[in-house]
Design an enzyme around this catalytic site. Structure first.
Site, PDB file in Angstrom:
ATOM      1  N   GLU A 228       0.888  -1.177   0.000  1.00 27.70           N
ATOM      2  CA  GLU A 228       0.000   0.000   0.000  1.00 27.70           C
ATOM      3  C   GLU A 228       0.914   1.211   0.000  1.00 27.70           C
ATOM      4  O   GLU A 228       1.466   1.570   1.042  1.00 27.70           O
ATOM      5  CB  GLU A 228      -0.862  -0.003   1.279  1.00 27.70           C
ATOM      6  CG  GLU A 228      -1.790  -1.175   1.408  1.00 27.70           C
ATOM      7  CD  GLU A 228      -3.056  -1.007   0.579  1.00 27.70           C
ATOM      8  OE1 GLU A 228      -3.219   0.020  -0.101  1.00 27.70           O
ATOM      9  OE2 GLU A 228      -3.882  -1.930   0.618  1.00 27.70           O
ATOM     10  N   CYS A 262      -2.314   9.143   2.111  1.00 26.51           N
ATOM     11  CA  CYS A 262      -1.893   8.541   0.839  1.00 26.51           C
ATOM     12  C   CYS A 262      -2.882   8.880  -0.266  1.00 26.51           C
ATOM     13  O   CYS A 262      -2.498   9.215  -1.375  1.00 26.51           O
ATOM     14  CB  CYS A 262      -1.750   7.035   0.991  1.00 26.51           C
ATOM     15  SG  CYS A 262      -3.186   6.264   1.730  1.00 26.51           S
TER      16      CYS A 262
HETATM   17  P1  NAP Z   1       8.235   5.395   4.560  1.00 26.33           P
HETATM   18  O1  NAP Z   1       9.452   6.205   4.732  1.00 26.33           O
HETATM   19  O2  NAP Z   1       8.220   4.398   3.477  1.00 26.33           O
HETATM   20  O3  NAP Z   1       7.929   4.723   5.975  1.00 26.33           O
HETATM   21  C1  NAP Z   1       6.888   3.803   6.150  1.00 26.33           C
HETATM   22  C2  NAP Z   1       7.382   2.663   7.016  1.00 26.33           C
HETATM   23  O4  NAP Z   1       8.362   1.941   6.291  1.00 26.33           O
HETATM   24  C3  NAP Z   1       8.063   3.111   8.299  1.00 26.33           C
HETATM   25  O5  NAP Z   1       7.810   2.161   9.305  1.00 26.33           O
HETATM   26  C4  NAP Z   1       9.539   3.097   7.923  1.00 26.33           C
HETATM   27  O6  NAP Z   1      10.374   2.945   9.034  1.00 26.33           O
HETATM   28  C5  NAP Z   1       9.562   1.871   7.060  1.00 26.33           C
HETATM   29  N1  NAP Z   1      10.664   1.786   6.117  1.00 26.33           N
HETATM   30  C6  NAP Z   1      11.003   2.677   5.149  1.00 26.33           C
HETATM   31  N2  NAP Z   1      12.037   2.211   4.428  1.00 26.33           N
HETATM   32  C7  NAP Z   1      12.345   0.993   4.938  1.00 26.33           C
HETATM   33  C8  NAP Z   1      13.319   0.019   4.641  1.00 26.33           C
HETATM   34  N3  NAP Z   1      14.184   0.189   3.642  1.00 26.33           N
HETATM   35  N4  NAP Z   1      13.380  -1.093   5.386  1.00 26.33           N
HETATM   36  C9  NAP Z   1      12.500  -1.284   6.401  1.00 26.33           C
HETATM   37  N5  NAP Z   1      11.549  -0.403   6.740  1.00 26.33           N
HETATM   38  C10 NAP Z   1      11.464   0.734   6.016  1.00 26.33           C
HETATM   39  O7  NAP Z   1       6.966   6.281   4.302  1.00 26.33           O
HETATM   40  P2  NAP Z   1       6.655   7.707   4.863  1.00 26.33           P
HETATM   41  O8  NAP Z   1       7.154   8.687   3.863  1.00 26.33           O
HETATM   42  O9  NAP Z   1       7.057   7.868   6.261  1.00 26.33           O
HETATM   43  O10 NAP Z   1       5.044   7.574   4.836  1.00 26.33           O
HETATM   44  C11 NAP Z   1       4.288   8.159   3.917  1.00 26.33           C
HETATM   45  C12 NAP Z   1       4.152   7.339   2.634  1.00 26.33           C
HETATM   46  O11 NAP Z   1       3.282   6.255   2.890  1.00 26.33           O
HETATM   47  C13 NAP Z   1       3.487   8.180   1.574  1.00 26.33           C
HETATM   48  O12 NAP Z   1       4.045   7.916   0.316  1.00 26.33           O
HETATM   49  C14 NAP Z   1       2.060   7.714   1.643  1.00 26.33           C
HETATM   50  O13 NAP Z   1       1.335   7.973   0.466  1.00 26.33           O
HETATM   51  C15 NAP Z   1       2.220   6.260   1.946  1.00 26.33           C
HETATM   52  N6  NAP Z   1       0.998   5.695   2.545  1.00 26.33           N
HETATM   53  C16 NAP Z   1       0.268   4.813   1.815  1.00 26.33           C
HETATM   54  C17 NAP Z   1      -0.935   4.316   2.326  1.00 26.33           C
HETATM   55  C18 NAP Z   1      -1.769   3.345   1.534  1.00 26.33           C
HETATM   56  O14 NAP Z   1      -2.641   2.700   2.121  1.00 26.33           O
HETATM   57  N7  NAP Z   1      -1.572   3.199   0.226  1.00 26.33           N
HETATM   58  C19 NAP Z   1      -1.361   4.694   3.602  1.00 26.33           C
HETATM   59  C20 NAP Z   1      -0.583   5.591   4.316  1.00 26.33           C
HETATM   60  C21 NAP Z   1       0.604   6.084   3.774  1.00 26.33           C
HETATM   61  P3  NAP Z   1      11.253   4.178   9.598  1.00 26.33           P
HETATM   62  O15 NAP Z   1      10.285   5.181  10.113  1.00 26.33           O
HETATM   63  O16 NAP Z   1      12.074   3.533  10.658  1.00 26.33           O
HETATM   64  O17 NAP Z   1      12.061   4.682   8.438  1.00 26.33           O
END
Ligand code: NAP
Length: 460
Positions: A228, A262
């Site tokens: 997602e 998102c």
């Molecule tokens: P993010 O950086 O990808 O973080 C999301 C989660 O992934 C966090 O727990 C983060 O941990 C972890 N993470 C990131 N890179 C990782 C890796 N290489 N290995 C392991 N864990 C990893 O996302 P964000 O920018 O904070 O959140 C917003 C994004 O999420 C936006 O793009 C939004 O559109 C999307 N989103 C999508 C939905 C949906 O249902 N489609 C819902 C909500 C949000 P850390 O915090 O420790 O880095």
């Protein structure tokens, strides 16, 4: 240090949390594996009692949970309360419906009898984002625990108290040790969890970059994943839209959760004949929002989740302007403590501008005017993302025609009621694959087994 509670209203650090040692991580995985063996044989009724109780505890303690979200990621308190109640609804929904969703289904082969049955995969690894710190957890815990899977969960670094609070909720509700485990782990440890043979499936909600990294890693071991990811949803306004009713949706669609959703409305695509009137009214409505402490009920404009999120968004806006976009309003940080961003409108975003394709995760409107319905659809589809979108029109048939023509996982006509426990949620293209919520959400990590009874005599 990855796991820290920092109040985005004033930038003050509240609490820091140590990451798990490798030995502690191993103990957590071993406990999950041991629990999986018994949990998958636990009856639906027993599982429902625990998951249903968790829902009840959440409903009795809405304020405590909500305040944690507001404290750690700055969600306005009334929105946080709404999120907590909705999370409880999701848990209760799966407690009530999981057994029916996963009941054996009869097939009708030409010879003999056959049915499909559903069984849990085992231990799942879930990686979740901060923007809905309880709802995202409920979205995986409700269906997957009820399906008989157990979960180890890595939540985002900025919401450790929410992560710990949700784990405690399930323990308080009677979940056995290992059924739901919060892991305060690094990305490097997360990679090792994905590789671990005890993990049978991986669910991520997060950015495209995280999706590519985690799905690729899981793919090395042929593990099923659901993704997602981000979005850049179109908010299409046709020339017959009732602007009085459309503008409040535009404001809500962009500004709910300080724009950090998102499936928020991110690209406003408006037919030329009403574009001037729309932008005038939209700008006026956005100007009404008042920044303030998200704990204060009267605040209508909260902070972004972290200073880093604000800095990134400001950089994206500057970059958009440097590439030719026009700044109609906002564009700067708000002169007060905390990570507050002005409501911002960008126009004249040409296809060679990075802003044309990028996701703006905050209160930034990308505004486009188009000559007709066909151009609106073409622009909506000219995106790497495919999460959701909406169309506003007085003509229901026209709304359905546009909704069908936009390539996304979800379309909303004259509303943006994004999420309900009973409706599937998810996208296509860079927005990921798989669905959460509804009946589809509980089917993602279960084995669909064919069982056939037929004659014992082999064909001659
Ligand atoms: P993010 O950086 O990808 O973080 C999301 C989660 O992934 C966090 O727990 C983060 O941990 C972890 N993470 C990131 N890179 C990782 C890796 N290489 N290995 C392991 N864990 C990893 O996302 P964000 O920018 O904070 O959140 C917003 C994004 O999420 C936006 O793009 C939004 O559109 C999307 N989103 C999508 C939905 C949906 O249902 N489609 C819902 C909500 C949000 P850390 O915090 O420790 O880095």
């Amino acid at each position: 240090m990855t796991y820290q509670s920092v109040n985005p209203n004033d930038g003050k650090t509240i609490k820091r949390f140590e990451e798990l040692s490798d030995a502690q991580l191993e103990q957590s995985l071993a406990a999950a594996e041991a629990c999986s063996g018994t949990w998958k044989r636990t009856s639906y009724a027993e599982r429902a009692q625990i998951v249903g109780k968790a829902a009840a505890i959440m409903r009795q303690n809405v304020d405590e949970f909500a305040k944690l979200a507001t404290l750690e990621m700055g969600k306005r308190i009334d929105e946080a309360r709404g999120e907590v109640k909705f999370s409880a609804d999701i848990l209760a929904y799966y407690a009530a419906h999981a057994e029916a969703f996963l009941a054996p289904t009869k097939l009708s082969p030409k010879v003999g009898e056959a049915h499909m049955e559903s069984s849990p995969f085992g231990v799942l690894f879930c990686v979740e984002p901060w923007n809905f710190p309880f709802y995202q957890l409920a979205r995986v815990a409700g269906p997957q625990l009820m399906a008989g899977n157990v979960l180890v969960v890595k939540h985002a670094g900025c919401v450790p108290q929410c992560a710990i609070g949700f784990e405690k909720l399930l323990i308080d509700a009677g979940a056995p040790k290992g059924a739901y485990t919060n892991l305060l782990i690094s990305h490097e440890q997360s990679d090792r969890v994905i590789d671990d043979p005890r993990i049978k499936g991986v669910a991520l909600t997060g950015s495209v970059a995280a999706g590519k990294s985690i799905a690729a890693r899981a793919g090395q071991f042929l593990k099923k994943t659901s993704m997602e990811l981000g979005g850049s949803d179109a908010f299409i306004v046709l020339d017959d839209a009732d602007l009085k009713k459309t503008i409040p949706w535009a404001v809500w669609g962009r500004m709910y959760n300080a724009g950090q959703t998102c499936c928020a409305a991110k690209r406003f695509i408006v037919l030329d004949s009403i574009a001037d009137e729309f932008i005038k009214k939209f700008k006026a409505a956005l100007s009404e929002l008042k920044p303030g402490d998200p704990m204060d009920e009267k605040t209508t404009h909260g902070p972004l989740s972290t200073e880093a999120a604000l800095v990134q968004l400001l950089r994206q806006v500057d970059d958009a302007v440097a590439h030719g976009a026009t700044l109609v309003m906002g564009g700067k940080r708000i002169n007060r403590p905390g990570s507050f961003m002005e409501t911002t409108i960008l126009t004249d975003i040409k296809p060679d501008n990075p802003a044309f394709r990028d996701e703006f995760f905050g209160p930034v409107v990308s505004f486009f005017r188009v000559k007709d319905e066909a151009a609106a659809i073409a622009l909506a589809n000219d995106s790497d993302f495919g999460l959701g979108g909406s169309v506003f029109t007085e003509d229901a048939a026209r709304g359905k025609r546009v909704a069908s023509a936009v390539d996304t996982g979800m379309m909303f006509i004259n509303n943006i009621d994004w999420s309900d426990a009973e409706l599937p949620f998810g996208g296509i293209k860079d927005s990921g694959y798989g669905r959460e919520l509804g009946n589809m959400g509980i089917q993602e990590f279960v084995n669909k087994k064919l069982v056939r009874t037929a004659h014992i005599d082999a064909p001659a």
